[in-house]
Scaffold this active site. Sequence first.
Site, PDB file in Angstrom:
ATOM      1  N   LYS A   1     -58.646 -15.018 -36.032  1.00  0.00           N
ATOM      2  CA  LYS A   1     -57.829 -14.867 -34.822  1.00  0.00           C
ATOM      3  C   LYS A   1     -57.198 -13.476 -34.781  1.00  0.00           C
ATOM      4  O   LYS A   1     -57.219 -12.799 -33.752  1.00  0.00           O
ATOM      5  CB  LYS A   1     -56.734 -15.945 -34.785  1.00  0.00           C
ATOM      6  CG  LYS A   1     -57.306 -17.324 -34.498  1.00  0.00           C
ATOM      7  CD  LYS A   1     -56.343 -18.456 -34.798  1.00  0.00           C
ATOM      8  CE  LYS A   1     -57.058 -19.790 -34.650  1.00  0.00           C
ATOM      9  NZ  LYS A   1     -56.275 -20.932 -35.112  1.00  0.00           N
TER      10      LYS A   1
ATOM     11  N   GLN B   1     -50.511 -21.705 -37.598  1.00  0.00           N
ATOM     12  CA  GLN B   1     -51.762 -22.337 -38.049  1.00  0.00           C
ATOM     13  C   GLN B   1     -51.492 -23.736 -38.609  1.00  0.00           C
ATOM     14  O   GLN B   1     -50.663 -23.917 -39.479  1.00  0.00           O
ATOM     15  CB  GLN B   1     -52.430 -21.438 -39.111  1.00  0.00           C
ATOM     16  CG  GLN B   1     -53.805 -21.917 -39.551  1.00  0.00           C
ATOM     17  CD  GLN B   1     -54.830 -21.934 -38.432  1.00  0.00           C
ATOM     18  OE1 GLN B   1     -54.951 -20.981 -37.672  1.00  0.00           O
ATOM     19  NE2 GLN B   1     -55.554 -23.036 -38.313  1.00  0.00           N
TER      20      GLN B   1
ATOM     21  N   ASP C   1     -51.604 -22.023 -27.655  1.00  0.00           N
ATOM     22  CA  ASP C   1     -52.463 -23.150 -28.069  1.00  0.00           C
ATOM     23  C   ASP C   1     -52.398 -24.274 -27.033  1.00  0.00           C
ATOM     24  O   ASP C   1     -53.213 -25.183 -27.049  1.00  0.00           O
ATOM     25  CB  ASP C   1     -51.962 -23.708 -29.412  1.00  0.00           C
ATOM     26  CG  ASP C   1     -52.845 -23.301 -30.575  1.00  0.00           C
ATOM     27  OD1 ASP C   1     -54.009 -22.957 -30.341  1.00  0.00           O
ATOM     28  OD2 ASP C   1     -52.352 -23.338 -31.724  1.00  0.00           O
TER      29      ASP C   1
END
Length: 295
Positions: A54, A98, A121
């Site tokens: 990412k 994460q 997200d």
Amino acid sequence: MTAKLINGAEIARQIREEIKQEVIQLKAKHNLVPGLATVLLGADPGSLSYITGKEKTARELGFYSERIDLPETTSQKDLLSLIEKLNKEPKIHGILVQMPLPEHINESEVLYAIDPRKDVDAFHPVNVGKLMIGDADYLPCTPAGIQQLLIRSGVKIDGAEVVVVGRSNIVGKPIANILMQKNKGANATVTLCHTHTRDLASHTHRADILIVAAGKLKAVTADMVKEGAVVIDVGVNQIGTSTSGKRIIRGDVDFDAVKEKASMITPVPGGVGPMTITMLMLNTLKAAKLAAGLA
Ligand code: NAP
């Protein structure tokens, strides 16, 4: 019929190129640089590899990228204060923590602490709710990637019978939600299946578009698929390790048999996988534009 492969790696590359060009324009015209903060607790090899990917992609696209590595023993209080700080940081438009988090951390509390405007997200209840009522700022990354694979492969979604296998909060529920909305690239008739579904094959057989996110090898076999269906395989199942130590992965669909019946199919790897990080970047770009009043 031998199915046409939906090349997720190539479609992701195209979208990344579009993002890169837009970032160049934003910098030149508005002096705006999208910023993504990635937060990792501990050193789990899987999480480390995801977060490195990412961060690397963000830099390649010209974003400002801030990587924060914390010890696995970091307290809930310290993690929440870091999120509070990032929520207030104007250079940061997207915050990604994460998952999974260590056991002593309350995951929901952490997700809920992220400012919904920086929740790239799209897991915060505000963003989940906005998706449900057809007013989403951000779509969750894997489902958004699936929708883009369908649109960019020329699949007719409007009016199609879509069957989704799996009802998780990160894949099954949101992809069903996205494709049933009264929107362009949606308007499908959606059925959502799970382990309590009676006679799964009777549902999958009706699907013009079959999306499988069960996390089970060969959960869908050729006898469950309609001739000519479009099959999207979200599953990631490790079946071994190569001599060079790389994970060997397969999806949830019996690929070799199903590709002889489907009209289009995603391979694993190289189908849905490459889209997820790309859609995270698209959400971060959107977050930057929203913050600057440009979207
Ligand atoms: P999950 O949370 O484990 O959910 C699996 C869902 O599938 C559950 O709703 C379960 O039903 C249902 N299910 C399992 N076996 C079934 C069967 N035989 N028949 C019908 N339904 C069945 O998994 P997830 O997080 O959604 O992930 C699914 C798969 O996608 C995993 O392999 C994951 O690694 C992969 N994935 C890939 C990406 C990517 O970027 N490529 C991203 C996310 C996930 P119940 O609710 O009744 O238990």
